[in-house]
Design a protein around this motif. Structure first.
Motif, short mmCIF file in Angstrom:
data_model
loop_
_atom_site.label_atom_id
_atom_site.label_comp_id
_atom_site.label_asym_id
_atom_site.label_seq_id
_atom_site.Cartn_x
_atom_site.Cartn_y
_atom_site.Cartn_z
N ILE A 44 25.47 16.10 64.82
CA ILE A 44 26.60 16.48 64.19
C ILE A 44 27.12 17.52 65.42
O ILE A 44 28.62 17.75 65.89
N TYR A 84 21.92 6.91 56.23
CA TYR A 84 21.92 7.90 57.26
C TYR A 84 21.19 7.34 57.79
O TYR A 84 20.13 7.18 57.69
N SER A 120 19.15 16.43 57.39
CA SER A 120 20.14 17.45 57.60
C SER A 120 19.43 17.99 58.94
O SER A 120 19.87 18.14 60.01
N LEU A 155 31.97 16.38 54.12
CA LEU A 155 30.11 16.83 54.93
C LEU A 155 28.69 17.05 54.06
O LEU A 155 28.26 16.52 53.64
N ASN A 189 28.14 5.69 56.49
CA ASN A 189 26.94 6.14 55.60
C ASN A 189 28.15 7.33 54.61
O ASN A 189 29.08 7.50 54.04
N THR A 190 27.02 8.40 53.51
CA THR A 190 28.14 8.70 52.89
C THR A 190 29.13 9.87 53.81
O THR A 190 29.83 10.51 52.95
N VAL A 191 28.40 10.60 54.56
CA VAL A 191 29.37 11.33 55.12
C VAL A 191 30.03 10.81 55.50
O VAL A 191 31.87 11.31 55.77
N THR A 192 30.15 9.53 56.72
CA THR A 192 31.56 8.91 57.46
C THR A 192 32.00 8.75 55.98
O THR A 192 33.58 8.91 56.44
N CYS A 249 26.94 9.46 63.12
CA CYS A 249 27.49 11.51 62.28
C CYS A 249 28.12 11.93 63.78
O CYS A 249 28.97 13.24 63.71
N TRP A 284 29.79 17.00 50.41
CA TRP A 284 28.74 16.47 49.55
C TRP A 284 28.20 15.01 50.13
O TRP A 284 27.97 14.67 49.47
N GLY A 285 28.71 14.75 51.42
CA GLY A 285 27.72 13.13 51.59
C GLY A 285 26.46 13.97 52.22
O GLY A 285 25.51 12.87 52.13
N LEU A 286 25.87 14.41 52.30
CA LEU A 286 24.70 14.86 52.09
C LEU A 286 24.22 15.31 51.03
O LEU A 286 22.41 14.63 51.36
#
Length: 361
Positions: A18, A242, A11, A201, A276-279, A64, A203-205
């Motif tokens: 972000i 990330y 984070s 965002l 990354n998982t967020v994207t 991000c 869930w991605g984090l």
């Protein structure tokens, strides 16, 4: 405990970029008319993809920070292909990353990285425009009148403030111009855009932190031991992880110096910053599953292909890039403050539907 630590560090690493990306997107939304984006990036053509790619290359925005920018240009009328090419080319390059790549690996490696990222972005954009076309909703010929009847004014025609109709683009141009409003920019950035991406965002984090904990510390030793699988192992780690374009450089250099092939390290340099998982979550929500498949497939295939090409170049020229690297591990006050602000917004948007439903009872 290690998961919470990883979540805290992730984070802190992502939040400032972000928030900066959201602010930048809000300002651009106020300064750049939607008609300009639609004109240059709205068509499902190769030209729009090339323009989006070239526009994204010099921007110093990470994987991000590019999310709100891509969301903004999509909302302004950009095609799916143009949005996707912008989403890929921007985080891999950037002025800061280009200069850092030059300082660490030299001009030849830098040019190779920039060109290959542009090729991957353009291929993804073109494939998206041709394989995942936007479905236009049929529009009625006439608009509904305020009293419930029908107006004889065609929907494509424009009207000025006095209510007169004009079918051309010039007669109403003056009424479409608006002055810059910081309040409107902030509202668009932190209410409209952040509200759209808050759930993916979140869930991605969480998933990103989980993956960070699961990655073994002796990664380079594993890659050297299983050289023939190194490309696939790096892809499996780089895609959900990330890492910004600049921070990926010393990691790639360390992998090379530890005996990992230059091609496998390049795969990390290419796929790591681009995804990354967020994207991934945001792309699925914003563009759909088909565009997401093209996005991931093009990045994976392109990274491996150009990685193999780099290995071939290194084999015939005996290039062995070495450099001293430095990374700041400590999170500063700005990073922690940004993380707190971001989680505050995300928590608000996640709880907002529950609070509204409770109030309606």
């Amino acid at each position: 405990m290690s998961f919470l630590t990883a979540l805290f560090e992730l984070s802190n690493a992502m939040a400032p970029y972000i928030l900066f990306g959201l602010l930048f997107a809000g300002i651009l939304h106020e300064l750049v008319p939607d008609t300009l984006v639609t004109k240059h990036l709205g068509r499902e053509s190769v030209g729009s993809v090339v323009k989006a790619t070239l526009f994204g290359v010099p921007l110093p925005v990470c994987s991000c920070g590019v999310i709100p920018l891509a969301t903004s240009i999509k909302k302004s009328g950009a095609s799916r292909g143009a949005t996707l090419s912008f989403l890929i080319s921007t985080p891999i390059t950037g002025v800061d990353s280009i200069l850092a790549t030059y300082g660490m690996f030299g001009w030849a490696f830098t040019i190779y990285r920039v060109i290959t990222s542009m090729v991957i972005a353009m291929v993804a954009g073109v494939l998206t425009n041709y394989m995942d076309k936007e479905v236009e909703q049929p529009k009625p010929l006439f608009s509904a009148a305020p009293q419930g009847g029908f107006s004889m004014t065609p929907l494509h025609a424009k009207t000025d403030e006095a209510g007169s109709c004009c079918s051309g683009g010039s007669c109403c141009e003056s009424t479409q111009k608006r002055g810059f409003s910081l309040r409107a920019a902030l509202h668009y950035a932190f209410i409209t855009l952040l509200g759209d991406i808050a759930k993916p965002l979140f869930w991605g984090l969480l998933i990103g932190a989980l993956i960070t904990v699961a990655i073994p510390e002796n990664l380079s030793a594993i890659l050297v031991e299983y050289a023939w699988l190194s490309y696939l192992i790096v892809i499996a780690i780089a895609v959900p992880m990330y890492v910004c374009a600049t921070a990926s450089l010393p990691i790639a250099a360390a992998l090379m110096l530890s005996g990992v092939s230059a091609g496998a390290a390049f795969v990390f340099l290419s796929a790591g910053p681009a995804t990354n998982t967020v994207t991934i979550g945001v792309v699925k929500k914003m563009l759909g599953s088909k565009s997401l498949s093209i996005y991931l497939g093009t990045i994976i295939a392109g990274s491996i292909l150009f990685g193999l090409g780099l290995d071939y170049i290194f084999d015939i020229s005996d290039i062995d890039p070495k450099s001293l690297v430095h990374m700041d591990e400590e999170a500063g006050l700005i990073a922690m403050a940004s993380s707190t602000v971001l989680w505050g917004f995300v928590g608000y948007f996640l709880l907002k539907p529950l609070l509204e439903n409770k109030g309606n009872l």
